[in-house]
Design a protein around this motif. Sequence first.
Motif, PDB file in Angstrom:
ATOM      1  N   ALA A 163       0.833  -1.197   0.000  1.00  0.00           N
ATOM      2  CA  ALA A 163       0.000   0.000   0.000  1.00  0.00           C
ATOM      3  C   ALA A 163       0.872   1.253   0.000  1.00  0.00           C
ATOM      4  O   ALA A 163       2.042   1.223   0.392  1.00  0.00           O
ATOM      5  N   VAL A 164       0.272   2.342  -0.455  1.00  0.00           N
ATOM      6  CA  VAL A 164       0.928   3.649  -0.450  1.00  0.00           C
ATOM      7  C   VAL A 164       0.157   4.551   0.496  1.00  0.00           C
ATOM      8  O   VAL A 164      -1.049   4.746   0.341  1.00  0.00           O
ATOM      9  N   SER A 201      -4.869  10.244  -3.680  1.00  0.00           N
ATOM     10  CA  SER A 201      -4.618   9.064  -4.503  1.00  0.00           C
ATOM     11  C   SER A 201      -3.265   9.197  -5.206  1.00  0.00           C
ATOM     12  O   SER A 201      -2.774  10.311  -5.436  1.00  0.00           O
ATOM     13  N   THR A 202      -2.683   8.064  -5.546  1.00  0.00           N
ATOM     14  CA  THR A 202      -1.352   8.077  -6.166  1.00  0.00           C
ATOM     15  C   THR A 202      -1.400   8.711  -7.555  1.00  0.00           C
ATOM     16  O   THR A 202      -2.288   8.403  -8.351  1.00  0.00           O
ATOM     17  N   PRO A 203      -0.473   9.611  -7.877  1.00  0.00           N
ATOM     18  CA  PRO A 203      -0.497  10.314  -9.162  1.00  0.00           C
ATOM     19  C   PRO A 203      -0.045   9.453 -10.330  1.00  0.00           C
ATOM     20  O   PRO A 203      -0.299   9.789 -11.487  1.00  0.00           O
ATOM     21  N   SER A 204       0.634   8.337 -10.055  1.00  0.00           N
ATOM     22  CA  SER A 204       1.099   7.436 -11.113  1.00  0.00           C
ATOM     23  C   SER A 204       1.327   6.061 -10.513  1.00  0.00           C
ATOM     24  O   SER A 204       1.285   5.891  -9.289  1.00  0.00           O
ATOM     25  N   GLU A 229      -5.009   4.348  -7.068  1.00  0.00           N
ATOM     26  CA  GLU A 229      -5.398   3.321  -6.114  1.00  0.00           C
ATOM     27  C   GLU A 229      -4.473   3.335  -4.896  1.00  0.00           C
ATOM     28  O   GLU A 229      -3.428   3.994  -4.895  1.00  0.00           O
ATOM     29  N   VAL A 230      -4.859   2.600  -3.883  1.00  0.00           N
ATOM     30  CA  VAL A 230      -4.094   2.565  -2.632  1.00  0.00           C
ATOM     31  C   VAL A 230      -3.310   1.272  -2.489  1.00  0.00           C
ATOM     32  O   VAL A 230      -2.202   1.262  -1.977  1.00  0.00           O
ATOM     33  N   TYR A 231      -3.887   0.146  -2.959  1.00  0.00           N
ATOM     34  CA  TYR A 231      -3.291  -1.156  -2.740  1.00  0.00           C
ATOM     35  C   TYR A 231      -2.921  -1.848  -4.051  1.00  0.00           C
ATOM     36  O   TYR A 231      -3.547  -1.623  -5.097  1.00  0.00           O
TER      37      TYR A 231
END
Length: 308
Positions: free
Chosen positions: A62-63, A68-71, A120-122
Motif C-alpha cells: 500500500a501507499v 490518490s497516487t499520481p502514477s 489506487e491505494v493497494y
Amino acid sequence: MKKLAFLSAVLLAASMVGCDNRIPMEEEQYPRSVYLVGAGETMINRDLNIGYDVDTIYASVAVSGSLSTPSDVVATVVESPESVDAYNNKELGSDDIHYRNPGAGIYSFPQENVVVKKGEVYGTYPILIDPSTLHIDSLYMIALKLESVSQFAKSEEDTVVKIRLNLMNKYSGLYYMDGVIKPLDNLKDSLIYKTNRNAQAVIDGNTVRVYHQKNEWSKGATDYRPGYCFNITVNEDNSLTLKPWDKFDLIEGGGMYYEDMEVYDLWYKFRDEGREWITRGFLYKDRQGDDELREITDWMEEHRVYDN
C-alpha cells in the motif's frame, strides 16, 4: 478616516486571497511511504483449502497519504527467511513447535513485482501453494519484505510481514462434542462426553482429523497424540467413513453429516485399556449467540439415539 482604513484592510485581504488560492485538502497532508500491509502485526493468518490442487493467498502493498497516487508505483517484494528464525527465537521456547518455511517447490510467486495502480491505494502479490504437501502437525510461515520501490520512500518501520499458513476445508473448524461413551459389556454405564474439538483438515477437501477424549497437544508433548485421533470423511451421500489416524484402536464407526446444520451425527467403537467401548453423539460446529445455540440444542434432542 476609519472608512479608509477599513477599505485598505479589505483590499489587503483580497490581495492575499488572490496570491494564495490553494485549498489544503487538495494537497498532500502526510509524507508518502510504501509499506507491506500487516507488517505492523505480530503475524497475519491465511487459510489454505487442502481440497484444492493449488490455492492462492495474497500479500498486499500500500501507499500511504491523503491523496490518490499520481502514477503507478512498482514495488519489489522478496522473501525474508531469517525473519522466521527471528520470530521462533524471540516468541517461542525450546519445547514449542517452531515455525518453518514451507520449502522449495511447494509454493511460487507468479509475478515479479507488485504494482499499485495510479489512483489506487493497494496492489496485491499472489502466492501459489500446493496445500497437500503441508503436514498438519507442522507450523508454516512465509515472511516477506520490501526490497525496493519505484517512487516515494519505503516504510522504515515494520518492514516485514509474517504470514502463517492454516490448512482448512469445508468441514474443518471449531466443533463441540455432545455425546456419551459406554463400555460394550455394560451399556447401562456411561460417561458424558462434552468438550470442544478442533476438526483439522487432512488429506483432501472432505476429510478432517478429530481427537477422541484426550487433549490434542500440550507443551512439551509430541506434535499429536497418536493413540487418540481418527479421520472422518464425508462421502458424496453425506454418510461418514471413520478411520484411525495412527494408533487409535478404532473397531468401526459411521454416521451422517447434516450440511444445513453443520453437524456430524456419529458413532464409533474402539478398544482402550483392555475393554471395548462405543461413543455416540453429535459433533456440531461452533455457534454464535444464544439463538443459534438453542437451535442446535433442540435439533440434537430431536435426533438423539439412545442405546439400551
